[in-house]
Design a protein around this motif. Structure first.
Motif, PDB file in Angstrom:
ATOM      1  N   TYR A 197       0.620  -1.211  -0.443  1.00 59.25           N
ATOM      2  CA  TYR A 197      -0.133   0.064  -0.450  1.00 59.25           C
ATOM      3  C   TYR A 197       0.548   1.398   0.113  1.00 59.25           C
ATOM      4  CZ  TYR A 197       1.020   0.683   5.306  1.00 59.25           C
ATOM      5  OH  TYR A 197       1.942   0.196   6.158  1.00 59.25           O
ATOM      6  N   GLN A 198       0.352   2.384  -0.327  1.00 64.16           N
ATOM      7  CA  GLN A 198       0.707   3.572  -0.545  1.00 64.16           C
ATOM      8  C   GLN A 198       0.424   4.253   0.826  1.00 64.16           C
ATOM      9  OE1 GLN A 198       1.942   5.729  -4.722  1.00 64.16           O
ATOM     10  NE2 GLN A 198      -0.217   6.430  -3.475  1.00 64.16           N
ATOM     11  N   THR A 199       1.832   4.479   0.938  1.00 63.96           N
ATOM     12  CA  THR A 199       1.706   6.214   2.435  1.00 63.96           C
ATOM     13  C   THR A 199       2.697   7.327   1.687  1.00 63.96           C
ATOM     14  OG1 THR A 199       1.331   6.645   4.566  1.00 63.96           O
ATOM     15  CG2 THR A 199       3.515   5.045   3.479  1.00 63.96           C
ATOM     16  N   VAL A 200       2.203   8.391   2.447  1.00 67.96           N
ATOM     17  CA  VAL A 200       3.050   9.765   2.563  1.00 67.96           C
ATOM     18  C   VAL A 200       2.987  10.073   3.952  1.00 67.96           C
ATOM     19  CG1 VAL A 200       3.505  12.119   1.852  1.00 67.96           C
ATOM     20  CG2 VAL A 200       1.788  10.224   0.097  1.00 67.96           C
ATOM     21  N   ASP A 201       4.790  10.528   3.997  1.00 66.59           N
ATOM     22  CA  ASP A 201       5.625  10.788   5.370  1.00 66.59           C
ATOM     23  C   ASP A 201       5.145  12.197   5.788  1.00 66.59           C
ATOM     24  OD1 ASP A 201       6.828  11.770   7.254  1.00 66.59           O
ATOM     25  OD2 ASP A 201       9.087  10.389   6.806  1.00 66.59           O
ATOM     26  N   PRO A 202       4.545  12.411   6.680  1.00 67.62           N
ATOM     27  CA  PRO A 202       3.530  13.955   7.007  1.00 67.62           C
ATOM     28  C   PRO A 202       4.864  15.070   7.142  1.00 67.62           C
ATOM     29  CG  PRO A 202       3.406  12.360   8.854  1.00 67.62           C
ATOM     30  CD  PRO A 202       4.103  11.455   7.653  1.00 67.62           C
ATOM     31  N   ASP A 203       5.858  14.106   7.494  1.00 65.83           N
ATOM     32  CA  ASP A 203       7.175  15.293   8.291  1.00 65.83           C
ATOM     33  C   ASP A 203       8.024  15.734   6.240  1.00 65.83           C
ATOM     34  OD1 ASP A 203       6.622  14.727  10.841  1.00 65.83           O
ATOM     35  OD2 ASP A 203       7.498  12.822  10.876  1.00 65.83           O
ATOM     36  N   THR A 204       8.112  14.846   5.778  1.00 68.37           N
ATOM     37  CA  THR A 204       8.929  15.686   4.786  1.00 68.37           C
ATOM     38  C   THR A 204       7.964  15.196   3.794  1.00 68.37           C
ATOM     39  OG1 THR A 204       9.311  13.005   4.373  1.00 68.37           O
ATOM     40  CG2 THR A 204      10.706  13.873   5.902  1.00 68.37           C
ATOM     41  N   GLY A 205       7.051  14.805   3.295  1.00 67.57           N
ATOM     42  CA  GLY A 205       6.344  14.815   2.028  1.00 67.57           C
ATOM     43  C   GLY A 205       6.614  13.627   1.517  1.00 67.57           C
ATOM     44  N   SER A 206       7.904  12.410   1.660  1.00 70.72           N
ATOM     45  CA  SER A 206       8.155  11.784   0.263  1.00 70.72           C
ATOM     46  C   SER A 206       7.208  10.735   0.733  1.00 70.72           C
ATOM     47  CB  SER A 206       9.432  11.069   1.156  1.00 70.72           C
ATOM     48  OG  SER A 206      10.518  11.897   1.084  1.00 70.72           O
ATOM     49  N   ARG A 207       6.660  10.236  -0.196  1.00 73.05           N
ATOM     50  CA  ARG A 207       5.747   9.548  -0.757  1.00 73.05           C
ATOM     51  C   ARG A 207       7.200   7.570  -0.592  1.00 73.05           C
ATOM     52  NH1 ARG A 207       1.492   8.803  -2.817  1.00 73.05           N
ATOM     53  NH2 ARG A 207       1.516  11.502  -2.906  1.00 73.05           N
ATOM     54  N   PHE A 208       5.767   6.006  -0.158  1.00 73.61           N
ATOM     55  CA  PHE A 208       6.451   5.347   0.584  1.00 73.61           C
ATOM     56  C   PHE A 208       5.730   4.316  -0.264  1.00 73.61           C
ATOM     57  CE2 PHE A 208       8.822   7.944   3.056  1.00 73.61           C
ATOM     58  CZ  PHE A 208      10.115   6.953   2.634  1.00 73.61           C
ATOM     59  N   LEU A 209       6.043   3.347  -1.000  1.00 69.67           N
ATOM     60  CA  LEU A 209       4.882   1.931  -0.678  1.00 69.67           C
ATOM     61  C   LEU A 209       5.687   0.736  -0.051  1.00 69.67           C
ATOM     62  CD1 LEU A 209       3.474   0.374  -2.973  1.00 69.67           C
ATOM     63  CD2 LEU A 209       5.020   0.152  -4.247  1.00 69.67           C
ATOM     64  N   VAL A 210       4.951   0.386   0.563  1.00 65.46           N
ATOM     65  CA  VAL A 210       4.919  -0.166   2.114  1.00 65.46           C
ATOM     66  C   VAL A 210       4.759  -1.852   1.894  1.00 65.46           C
ATOM     67  CG1 VAL A 210       4.538  -0.856   4.179  1.00 65.46           C
ATOM     68  CG2 VAL A 210       4.555   1.535   4.527  1.00 65.46           C
ATOM     69  N   LEU A 211       5.551  -2.823   1.821  1.00 67.76           N
ATOM     70  CA  LEU A 211       5.295  -4.308   0.656  1.00 67.76           C
ATOM     71  C   LEU A 211       5.490  -5.486   2.455  1.00 67.76           C
ATOM     72  CD1 LEU A 211       7.692  -3.808  -2.083  1.00 67.76           C
ATOM     73  CD2 LEU A 211       5.333  -3.135  -2.170  1.00 67.76           C
ATOM     74  N   ALA A 212       4.105  -6.314   2.335  1.00 68.09           N
ATOM     75  CA  ALA A 212       4.123  -7.515   3.106  1.00 68.09           C
ATOM     76  C   ALA A 212       4.480  -8.290   2.451  1.00 68.09           C
ATOM     77  CB  ALA A 212       3.346  -6.630   4.582  1.00 68.09           C
ATOM     78  N   ASP A 213       5.491  -8.857   3.718  1.00 64.85           N
ATOM     79  CA  ASP A 213       5.537 -10.452   3.524  1.00 64.85           C
ATOM     80  C   ASP A 213       6.427 -11.085   1.522  1.00 64.85           C
ATOM     81  OD1 ASP A 213       5.616 -13.625   3.640  1.00 64.85           O
ATOM     82  OD2 ASP A 213       3.182 -13.466   3.463  1.00 64.85           O
ATOM     83  N   GLY A 214       7.276 -10.791   1.996  1.00 66.23           N
ATOM     84  CA  GLY A 214       7.564 -10.772   0.480  1.00 66.23           C
ATOM     85  C   GLY A 214       9.563 -11.550   0.447  1.00 66.23           C
ATOM     86  N   GLU A 215      10.269 -10.817  -0.541  1.00 65.96           N
ATOM     87  CA  GLU A 215      11.852 -11.011  -0.305  1.00 65.96           C
ATOM     88  C   GLU A 215      12.082 -10.156  -2.205  1.00 65.96           C
ATOM     89  OE1 GLU A 215       9.859 -13.882  -1.827  1.00 65.96           O
ATOM     90  OE2 GLU A 215       9.460 -14.276   0.146  1.00 65.96           O
ATOM     91  N   ARG A 216      13.803  -9.630  -1.648  1.00 63.36           N
ATOM     92  CA  ARG A 216      14.139  -9.108  -1.962  1.00 63.36           C
ATOM     93  C   ARG A 216      15.476  -9.244  -2.848  1.00 63.36           C
ATOM     94  NH1 ARG A 216      14.489  -2.754  -2.810  1.00 63.36           N
ATOM     95  NH2 ARG A 216      16.656  -2.317  -3.388  1.00 63.36           N
ATOM     96  N   TYR A 217      15.664  -9.217  -4.328  1.00 58.42           N
ATOM     97  CA  TYR A 217      16.730  -9.896  -4.337  1.00 58.42           C
ATOM     98  C   TYR A 217      17.902  -8.729  -5.089  1.00 58.42           C
ATOM     99  CZ  TYR A 217      14.191 -14.186  -3.978  1.00 58.42           C
ATOM    100  OH  TYR A 217      13.380 -14.990  -3.717  1.00 58.42           O
ATOM    101  N   SER A 218      19.318  -8.783  -4.536  1.00 58.72           N
ATOM    102  CA  SER A 218      20.092  -7.435  -5.455  1.00 58.72           C
ATOM    103  C   SER A 218      20.911  -8.669  -6.237  1.00 58.72           C
ATOM    104  CB  SER A 218      20.092  -6.796  -4.484  1.00 58.72           C
ATOM    105  OG  SER A 218      21.616  -5.944  -4.911  1.00 58.72           O
ATOM    106  N   VAL A 219      21.304  -7.516  -7.217  1.00 61.36           N
ATOM    107  CA  VAL A 219      22.119  -8.515  -8.433  1.00 61.36           C
ATOM    108  C   VAL A 219      23.320  -7.569  -8.977  1.00 61.36           C
ATOM    109  CG1 VAL A 219      22.333 -10.383 -10.251  1.00 61.36           C
ATOM    110  CG2 VAL A 219      20.500 -10.544  -8.952  1.00 61.36           C
ATOM    111  N   ASP A 220      24.234  -8.414  -9.139  1.00 62.97           N
ATOM    112  CA  ASP A 220      25.309  -7.210  -9.501  1.00 62.97           C
ATOM    113  C   ASP A 220      25.478  -7.871 -11.011  1.00 62.97           C
ATOM    114  OD1 ASP A 220      25.019  -4.966  -7.937  1.00 62.97           O
ATOM    115  OD2 ASP A 220      27.205  -6.170  -6.849  1.00 62.97           O
ATOM    116  N   PRO A 221      25.309  -7.424 -12.284  1.00 62.32           N
ATOM    117  CA  PRO A 221      25.959  -7.590 -13.378  1.00 62.32           C
ATOM    118  C   PRO A 221      27.337  -8.092 -13.189  1.00 62.32           C
ATOM    119  CG  PRO A 221      24.608  -5.459 -13.698  1.00 62.32           C
ATOM    120  CD  PRO A 221      25.212  -5.029 -12.415  1.00 62.32           C
ATOM    121  N   GLY A 222      27.164  -9.213 -13.826  1.00 62.74           N
ATOM    122  CA  GLY A 222      28.582  -9.785 -14.236  1.00 62.74           C
ATOM    123  C   GLY A 222      29.136 -10.735 -13.377  1.00 62.74           C
TER     124      GLY A 222
END
Length: 360
Positions: A197-222
């Motif tokens: 779901y989407q939310t906005v920080d009231p202090d900074t005005g930055s927009r965040f997408l809050v994800l639940a129950d998942g994985e994140r993969y990071s890959v460097d080319p090569g």
């Protein structure tokens, strides 16, 4: 007064018909472009009507001078074919008087064009630019189409299977991002979550997408290694309040702001806005001799030369606008010689018509 009302009605009705057709064509073309962007998920379909509404003054400031020009040609051309102008002249109404009558609706059209060019068009352009910039700088649920991979710029691609909770929550979310680490090396990340779901920080005005129950993969080319992170809750920053670029182009500035701005682009834009109402009067002067036709020619005989004149006039103004902004044409000279040249052309055409006994 009866003749004045009759001629004015003929001109304005013809102008309205021409303007309606031109406006339909131009707005249809722009709507198709926006509708394509909405279908691809670049912009939400809910803002299409607002975008078209705020584009309307920009269309009108260009359409109305041409429509009025053609309105005089077609209306007076029909009067010449029906010998009504001949009867009016025989009754003591000279064609020069007809020019004076034509300048009254020309003044009304010029005021409307000036209202658009000096105020409504820049305000509408700024509104649309801000709206589109907001859509480009943030991943908004309203722009997501369920079941499709959509590119949101900045190397980010998103996918959602569907919405729930009144479209406030995404189900089965996938996000792919191409970015660089702090040391400058490229990095590709893939994030999958059961919901978000989407939310906005009231202090900074930055927009965040809050994800639940998942994985994140990071890959460097090569590299043959990848980093895997499991999470219960993970927040992805979509945009910052200061990410939006400042829309300080003279195209979006108010006319009052341009008066106090000495930059070349600002002065070019100011001369463009001031010249559009003047263009209406110059075209009116040229339209009077061009409107005279004989029955064997037909009312459309001089329509093509008239359109060529208008295209040349407008093209020269656009070329001068670009040249002034680049500094190739001095601001002091500006667009005024172009207006003066076509004004002289109109006067010469009127003088030639007088020598032939068409007016006097």
């Amino acid at each position: 007064m009866i003749i004045f009302r009759y001629l004015t009605r003929e001109i304005l009705l013809t102008m309205a018909a021409v303007a309606g057709v031109l406006l339909l064509v131009i707005m249809g073309s722009r709507f198709i472009r926006y509708f394509t962007d909405a279908a691809e998920g670049d912009i939400p379909a809910s803002i299409l009507g607002t975008l078209m509404l705020f584009h309307l003054p920009g269309f009108l400031e260009l359409i109305l001078p041409l429509a009025f020009f053609l309105g005089i040609l077609l209306a007076y051309g029909q009067l010449y074919l029906n010998s009504e102008i001949t009867v009016l002249v025989a009754c003591g109404t000279s064609p020069n008087r007809l020019l004076q009558v034509s300048l009254v609706p020309a003044t009304l059209v010029a005021m409307l064009v000036g209202l658009c060019s000096l105020w409504l068009t820049p305000a509408g352009a700024l509104h649309n630019a801000v709206m589109l910039e907001e859509q480009r700088s943030q991943l908004d649920f309203s722009a997501l189409a369920p079941g499709r991979f959509q590119d949101f710029g900045g190397g980010r691609t998103a996918y959602t299977e569907g919405f729930s909770d009144g479209e406030a929550r995404m189900d089965n979310v996938f996000i792919s991002e191409r970015q660089r680490r702090r040391d400058g090396t490229p990095e590709s990340t893939v994030t999958r979550a059961a919901s978000g779901y989407q939310t906005v920080d009231p202090d900074t005005g930055s927009r965040f997408l809050v994800l639940a129950d998942g994985e994140r993969y990071s890959v460097d080319p090569g590299r043959h290694q990848a980093e895997r992170l499991e999470f219960d809750t993970y927040a992805v920053r979509l945009s910052q309040a200061e990410d939006m670029r400042e829309l300080d182009s003279p195209e979006y500035a108010s006319t009052a702001a341009l008066l106090g701005n000495d930059s070349l682009r600002a002065q070019a834009q100011l001369q463009w806005r001031l010249g559009l109402p003047l263009m209406v009067f110059v075209l009116t002067l040229m339209a009077m001799p061009l409107s005279r036709v004989n029955p064997r020619q037909g009312r459309f005989a001089k329509l093509l030369p008239a359109i060529f004149l208008h295209v040349a006039y407008l093209s020269l103004l656009l070329a001068a606008l670009d040249a002034i902004g680049r500094g190739s044409l001095p601001v002091v000279v500006g667009m005024w010689p172009i207006h003066g040249a076509f004004l002289a052309l109109g006067l010469a055409m009127m003088a030639r018509a007088q020598r032939k006994g068409i007016s006097g």
